[in-house]
Design a protein around this motif. Structure first.
Motif, mmCIF file in Angstrom:
data_model
loop_
_atom_site.group_PDB
_atom_site.id
_atom_site.type_symbol
_atom_site.label_atom_id
_atom_site.label_comp_id
_atom_site.label_asym_id
_atom_site.label_seq_id
_atom_site.Cartn_x
_atom_site.Cartn_y
_atom_site.Cartn_z
ATOM 1 N N MET A 128 0.827 -1.204 0.000
ATOM 2 C CA MET A 128 0.000 0.000 0.000
ATOM 3 C C MET A 128 0.868 1.263 0.000
ATOM 4 O O MET A 128 0.487 2.265 -0.556
ATOM 5 C CB MET A 128 -0.912 -0.033 1.221
ATOM 6 N N LEU A 129 2.028 1.225 0.595
ATOM 7 C CA LEU A 129 2.826 2.446 0.719
ATOM 8 C C LEU A 129 3.414 2.908 -0.602
ATOM 9 O O LEU A 129 3.431 4.094 -0.875
ATOM 10 C CB LEU A 129 3.950 2.239 1.735
ATOM 11 N N GLU A 130 3.904 2.005 -1.429
ATOM 12 C CA GLU A 130 4.565 2.405 -2.673
ATOM 13 C C GLU A 130 3.661 3.238 -3.576
ATOM 14 O O GLU A 130 4.048 4.327 -3.994
ATOM 15 C CB GLU A 130 5.095 1.176 -3.414
ATOM 16 N N PRO A 131 2.433 2.814 -3.881
ATOM 17 C CA PRO A 131 1.591 3.651 -4.742
ATOM 18 C C PRO A 131 1.235 4.988 -4.107
ATOM 19 O O PRO A 131 1.064 5.979 -4.796
ATOM 20 C CB PRO A 131 0.326 2.812 -4.942
ATOM 21 N N LEU A 132 1.127 5.024 -2.786
ATOM 22 C CA LEU A 132 0.797 6.292 -2.149
ATOM 23 C C LEU A 132 1.916 7.302 -2.303
ATOM 24 O O LEU A 132 1.678 8.502 -2.297
ATOM 25 C CB LEU A 132 0.494 6.085 -0.659
ATOM 26 N N ARG A 133 3.142 6.823 -2.464
ATOM 27 C CA ARG A 133 4.259 7.752 -2.634
ATOM 28 C C ARG A 133 4.285 8.341 -4.031
ATOM 29 O O ARG A 133 4.929 9.346 -4.277
ATOM 30 C CB ARG A 133 5.569 7.049 -2.311
ATOM 31 N N GLN A 134 3.590 7.721 -4.984
ATOM 32 C CA GLN A 134 3.551 8.268 -6.328
ATOM 33 C C GLN A 134 2.854 9.623 -6.280
ATOM 34 O O GLN A 134 1.757 9.744 -5.775
ATOM 35 C CB GLN A 134 2.794 7.336 -7.265
ATOM 36 N N GLY A 135 3.517 10.624 -6.750
ATOM 37 C CA GLY A 135 2.928 11.948 -6.765
ATOM 38 C C GLY A 135 3.142 12.717 -5.481
ATOM 39 O O GLY A 135 2.790 13.882 -5.391
ATOM 40 N N LEU A 136 3.729 12.075 -4.484
ATOM 41 C CA LEU A 136 4.026 12.759 -3.228
ATOM 42 C C LEU A 136 5.503 13.115 -3.192
ATOM 43 O O LEU A 136 6.306 12.512 -3.895
ATOM 44 C CB LEU A 136 3.709 11.847 -2.036
ATOM 45 N N PRO A 137 5.883 14.046 -2.335
ATOM 46 C CA PRO A 137 7.309 14.316 -2.176
ATOM 47 C C PRO A 137 8.016 13.033 -1.752
ATOM 48 O O PRO A 137 7.439 12.208 -1.052
ATOM 49 C CB PRO A 137 7.344 15.361 -1.053
ATOM 50 N N PRO A 138 9.266 12.833 -2.178
ATOM 51 C CA PRO A 138 9.975 11.592 -1.859
ATOM 52 C C PRO A 138 10.053 11.354 -0.357
ATOM 53 O O PRO A 138 10.224 12.279 0.425
ATOM 54 C CB PRO A 138 11.378 11.814 -2.437
ATOM 55 N N THR A 139 9.910 10.096 0.022
ATOM 56 C CA THR A 139 10.033 9.719 1.425
ATOM 57 C C THR A 139 10.975 8.533 1.526
ATOM 58 O O THR A 139 11.111 7.752 0.595
ATOM 59 C CB THR A 139 8.681 9.307 2.031
ATOM 60 N N ASP A 140 11.585 8.422 2.657
ATOM 61 C CA ASP A 140 12.445 7.286 2.939
ATOM 62 C C ASP A 140 11.575 6.206 3.565
ATOM 63 O O ASP A 140 11.023 6.410 4.641
ATOM 64 C CB ASP A 140 13.546 7.726 3.902
ATOM 65 N N PRO A 141 11.417 5.033 2.896
ATOM 66 C CA PRO A 141 10.546 3.992 3.434
ATOM 67 C C PRO A 141 10.928 3.579 4.852
ATOM 68 O O PRO A 141 10.084 3.178 5.627
ATOM 69 C CB PRO A 141 10.710 2.823 2.466
ATOM 70 N N SER A 142 12.215 3.692 5.194
ATOM 71 C CA SER A 142 12.619 3.313 6.543
ATOM 72 C C SER A 142 12.140 4.338 7.570
ATOM 73 O O SER A 142 12.187 4.074 8.768
ATOM 74 C CB SER A 142 14.141 3.174 6.612
ATOM 75 N N GLY A 143 11.663 5.490 7.097
ATOM 76 C CA GLY A 143 11.190 6.527 8.013
ATOM 77 C C GLY A 143 9.741 6.387 8.427
ATOM 78 O O GLY A 143 9.225 7.235 9.147
ATOM 79 N N VAL A 144 9.058 5.327 7.973
ATOM 80 C CA VAL A 144 7.661 5.138 8.362
ATOM 81 C C VAL A 144 7.619 4.896 9.860
ATOM 82 O O VAL A 144 8.218 3.952 10.376
ATOM 83 C CB VAL A 144 7.011 3.954 7.604
ATOM 84 N N ALA A 145 6.942 5.779 10.569
ATOM 85 C CA ALA A 145 6.881 5.687 12.027
ATOM 86 C C ALA A 145 5.696 4.872 12.494
ATOM 87 O O ALA A 145 5.675 4.403 13.625
ATOM 88 C CB ALA A 145 6.836 7.092 12.626
ATOM 89 N N GLY A 146 4.687 4.715 11.665
ATOM 90 C CA GLY A 146 3.531 3.937 12.076
ATOM 91 C C GLY A 146 2.511 3.838 10.973
ATOM 92 O O GLY A 146 2.447 4.685 10.085
ATOM 93 N N SER A 147 1.725 2.771 11.037
ATOM 94 C CA SER A 147 0.613 2.628 10.110
ATOM 95 C C SER A 147 -0.498 1.872 10.820
ATOM 96 O O SER A 147 -0.241 1.062 11.708
ATOM 97 C CB SER A 147 1.042 1.908 8.832
ATOM 98 N N ALA A 148 -1.712 2.183 10.427
ATOM 99 C CA ALA A 148 -2.887 1.525 11.000
ATOM 100 C C ALA A 148 -3.939 1.455 9.909
ATOM 101 O O ALA A 148 -4.009 2.320 9.038
ATOM 102 C CB ALA A 148 -3.397 2.315 12.208
ATOM 103 N N SER A 149 -4.763 0.436 9.982
ATOM 104 C CA SER A 149 -5.757 0.221 8.945
ATOM 105 C C SER A 149 -6.998 -0.399 9.564
ATOM 106 O O SER A 149 -6.895 -1.172 10.521
ATOM 107 C CB SER A 149 -5.158 -0.721 7.893
#
Length: 170
Positions: free
Chosen positions: A1-22
């Protein structure tokens, strides 16, 4: 889910994800209240309670749009899998709210008449968040077509909130 959300967003470092909930949401308008409660408890856990009002407004609008516009006109009483899903993802400097639904139709910001009681949801999302967008879902959402066992891919509508001092001035 994270990869497509980064499309069109400013670049992010995947290792910087601090949390996710669904959470999965049923195909009922009462699900909007559940989505708000899920958002409140998640933001409290992430120590972001001060952002609740804006984030909850966006979550409410995105979930309402998914329930109103993305479900089949004659949905079964109970879907085998919940058709709408809310995702919250946090990095050190941003928060993304994403709602996945079974429609591939592009969300369109409408132009509501001054007297209209609805039609301003995406306008509010645009005003309250730092950016928003959508993309086709990379994974099947479930089986909602008339042909059994036919997967439906749908879309993901997202909104981004900056959490750093770079947040937009209001």
């Amino acid at each position: 889910m994270l990869e497509p959300l980064r499309q069109g967003l400013p670049p992010t470092d995947p290792s910087g994800v601090a949390g996710s909930a669904s959470c999965a949401l049923p195909a009922r308008y009462e699900a909007v209240g559940g989505a708000r409660q899920f958002t409140r408890s998640t933001l409290e856990r992430w120590e972001l309670s001060d952002r609740f009002d804006d984030v909850a407004l966006v979550v409410s609008e995105l979930v309402t749009n998914a329930l109103r516009h993305a479900l089949p006109s004659d949905p079964p009483r109970e879907f085998p899998n919940p058709p709408v899903r809310l995702h919250l993802m946090r990095w050190s400097s941003r928060l993304v709210c994403a709602v996945r639904d079974p429609s591939r139709e592009s969300p369109v910001a409408g132009e509501a008449a001054d007297s209209a009681e609805s039609g301003r949801g995406l306008f509010l999302v645009e005003c309250v968040s730092d950016s928003w967008g959508w993309h086709p879902s990379p994974a099947p959402v479930g089986e909602f077509s008339s042909a059994p066992s036919t997967p439906v891919y749908g879309k993901v509508v997202w909104a981004l909130f900056r959490l750093s001092d770079c947040a937009k001035n209001e």
